[in-house]
Scaffold this motif. Structure first.
Motif, PDB file in Angstrom:
ATOM      1  N   PRO B   3       9.291   3.287  -0.749  1.00 16.65           N
ATOM      2  CA  PRO B   3       7.879   3.635  -0.556  1.00 16.65           C
ATOM      3  C   PRO B   3       6.972   2.597  -1.206  1.00 16.65           C
ATOM      4  N   GLU B   6       5.167   5.514  -5.353  1.00 11.02           N
ATOM      5  CA  GLU B   6       5.959   6.727  -5.536  1.00 11.02           C
ATOM      6  C   GLU B   6       5.579   7.416  -6.848  1.00 11.02           C
ATOM      7  N   ARG B   8       6.823  10.343  -9.375  1.00 11.26           N
ATOM      8  CA  ARG B   8       7.965  11.206  -9.662  1.00 11.26           C
ATOM      9  C   ARG B   8       7.662  12.106 -10.848  1.00 11.26           C
ATOM     10  N   HIS B  30       5.501  10.408  -2.233  1.00 11.76           N
ATOM     11  CA  HIS B  30       5.648   8.982  -1.966  1.00 11.76           C
ATOM     12  C   HIS B  30       4.924   8.617  -0.677  1.00 11.76           C
ATOM     13  N   HIS B  32       4.695   5.577   2.177  1.00 14.84           N
ATOM     14  CA  HIS B  32       5.284   4.351   2.718  1.00 14.84           C
ATOM     15  C   HIS B  32       4.212   3.473   3.356  1.00 14.84           C
TER      16      HIS B  32
END
Lengths: 276, 277
Positions: B3, B6, B8, B30, B32
């Motif tokens: 991506p 991102e 997390r 995420h 892209h």
């Protein structure tokens, strides 16, 4: 008899034009950042620094300049890191600094130096050495503003967004604080603590009334500042009034004129729209 | 494929001493390259905070945000940090600031540092190009306050585009403008996305998002759901996101989203609606 036959007047006029232009330049950013009160506040803070420099026997320009620079940084940091607004931060920091100066003056009454000049300005006491120092400071500040012109514009317009677009706003604000302190130091002897705020703010707001274009506002503000410095000196000679006061009064008159022009322009535009 | 950006397990809390307020928790997201996503959620859901984390204006108090480690340098250029084009909410702009349209747009070229106070020929060539693309070339010398809401939005879009961004981030581009202008803005964004631009935006307008944005993220302090509009816009997801009774109507291949008015039934609103699941 031409006033330019006197060396003190020639020196005073050169300095008044330089200081007028310099205050006009810096004032644009001060006004657009909504910190008009900072000129008034910082010049008081610098007065404290000037007294401390005298007591410690430091060079006036370096001692008072460093003091003013630190006060400006302290104001910036206080505003950014606390819930306190710019007006309150300026009020606390600069008044405390001014009080230090007053405390020192009252403690060491043996002072021979007259601080009246710092408070009310003494343009006729400008020496050729002062002219060189003030000219050099003006040049440095102008160059500093020129090299960070685009970054400073973006930071002044929208600090948060400027950071996203890669502007190192912390650096820009620190350099601007330095330029502001230098401007106030250079102006102090000419205009005095009490009149600096007006010289910083009035040309900029006058220019703002006359244009919506940033580059033009800068040029107009510098022009108005420099012109009123020169014309104000002539008025002070012929009318026999204090030069600082005549410069500021002339600027105030130009501001009144600009308000009238802006009002007429608005009225004309409204009328034209009505007819269309 | 990695991506472009991102998030997390990202969390963010405003540190207000003893009264710390958690704004975002456990956010996994995420984006892209080439994606067009809209974050929706009620006021106070953390939408603007999420954008500011993506933009690097705020730093997460938990979790990590990474940008694509595999991006290939173009024509031998050095790997550079992700370039963001940010369009803030129009309400946050100082409309009395003395700047013309072209002065605002050229701010987007500030990253290209030079010692001179003026812009380069290349900057002006790009200015002409983006102003034409955004159909505001004739307004270049006008003050920004003199423009309509849609034109103002295009000015800030042009400023973002001239910065040659990898990611376009917009905070509420459809708020404060009329319905037609909002539609136009989304058409411009959809067009940019078709040409490869990655876009992340927030919006309150669920119907516009459903019609124009291919990827939706429902957010209320955490990600409630994400995916294509037809999969995400369900009464269950929306009730959870907005903590309110929401109504999803599917008619003629379109999604219509409404908050259930108190004291009325949906039959009063639309005769014979086909309810979403």
């Amino acid at each position: 008899m031409s006033p330019f036959e006197f060396e003190f007047f020639r020196n005073g006029s050169i300095v008044a034009v330089l200081i007028g232009g310099l205050c006009g330049l810096i004032g644009v950013y001060v006004v657009l950042r909504g910190m008009s009160y900072i000129g008034h506040g910082l010049s008081h803070a610098i007065f404290g620094g000037a007294v401390v420099s005298y007591v410690m026997q430091w060079n006036f320009y370096i001692g008072a300049g460093a003091w003013g620079f630190l006060a400006a940084l302290l104001i910036n940091q206080t505003v950014r890191r606390t819930k306190i607004g710019a007006d309150a931060a300026i009020g606390v920091i600069t008044t405390a600094s001014f009080a230090i100066g007053i405390a020192l003056i009252s403690r060491y009454r043996k002072f021979t130096r007259n601080f009246d000049a710092a408070l009310f300005g003494n343009i006729l006491g400008v020496t050729p050495d002062d002219v060189i120092v003030i000219a050099a400071m003006t040049l440095v500040v102008f160059l500093l503003i020129l090299v960070m012109y685009k970054q400073l514009l973006f930071t002044t317009f929208d600090r948060e967004v400027a950071q996203v677009y890669g502007v190192r706003t912390e650096w820009i604000e620190t350099l601007f604080a330095l330029a502001l302190a230098a401007t106030l130091i250079a102006s102090m002897q000419v205009l005095g603590v009490t009149l600096i705020a007006a010289a910083l703010v009035v040309p900029a707001i006058t220019a703002r009334l006359l244009t919506d274009n940033f580059n033009r506002m800068v040029a107009l503000s510098v022009g108005i500042g420099a012109f009123s410095g020169f014309a104000g000196m002539l008025i002070s000679f012929y009318a026999d009034v204090a030069s600082g006061a005549s410069i500021v009064l002339l600027q105030a008159s130009l501001f009144t004129l600009a308000i009238s022009i802006a009002a007429i322009r608005k009225r004309t535009e409204r009328l034209m729209h009505t007819h269309i | 494929m990695h991506p472009l950006i991102e998030l997390r397990n990202v969390a963010f809390t405003y540190d207000l001493g003893r009264n710390s307020v958690p704004i975002l928790q456990h956010v996994d997201l995420h984006l892209h390259a080439g994606q067009f996503a809209a974050v929706v959620g009620p006021s106070g859901a953390g939408k603007t905070t999420l954008l500011k984390l993506v933009l690097g204006m705020l730093h997460p108090t938990g979790g990590v945000i990474t940008t694509d480690p595999t991006r290939i340098p173009i024509l031998g250029e050095k790997i550079r940090p992700l370039r963001m084009g940010y369009i803030p909410q129009l309400e946050t702009v100082d409309w009395n600031f003395p700047v013309t349209v072209e002065q605002v747009v050229l701010m987007g070229r500030t990253r290209q540092y030079s010692l001179w106070p003026w812009h380069s020929k290349q900057d002006y060539a790009m200015l002409a190009q983006v102003l034409t693309e955004m159909e505001i070339a004739h307004l270049a010398k006008r003050h920004i306050r003199e423009l309509s809401g849609g034109q103002q939005q295009r000015v800030f879009l042009a400023r973002a585009l001239i910065a040659e961004p990898d990611l376009l981030v917009l905070d509420e581009p459809t708020s404060g403008v009329d319905m037609r202008t909002a539609q136009n803005v989304l058409h411009v964004l959809a067009d940019l996305n078709k040409r490869g631009m990655t876009i992340l935006m927030t919006t309150h307008d669920l119907n516009l998002a459903a019609a124009h944005v291919p990827w939706i993220v429902c957010l209320n302090k955490r990600v409630i759901a994400q995916g294509k509009p037809e999969a995400v816009f369900t009464t269950e997801n929306l009730n959870q996101t907005y903590q309110s009774d929401m109504l999803v109507i599917r008619q003629d291949g379109m999604l219509i989203i409404q908050q259930k008015p108190h004291g009325h039934t949906y039959h009063d609103l639309v005769p014979n609606p086909v309810l979403g699941h």
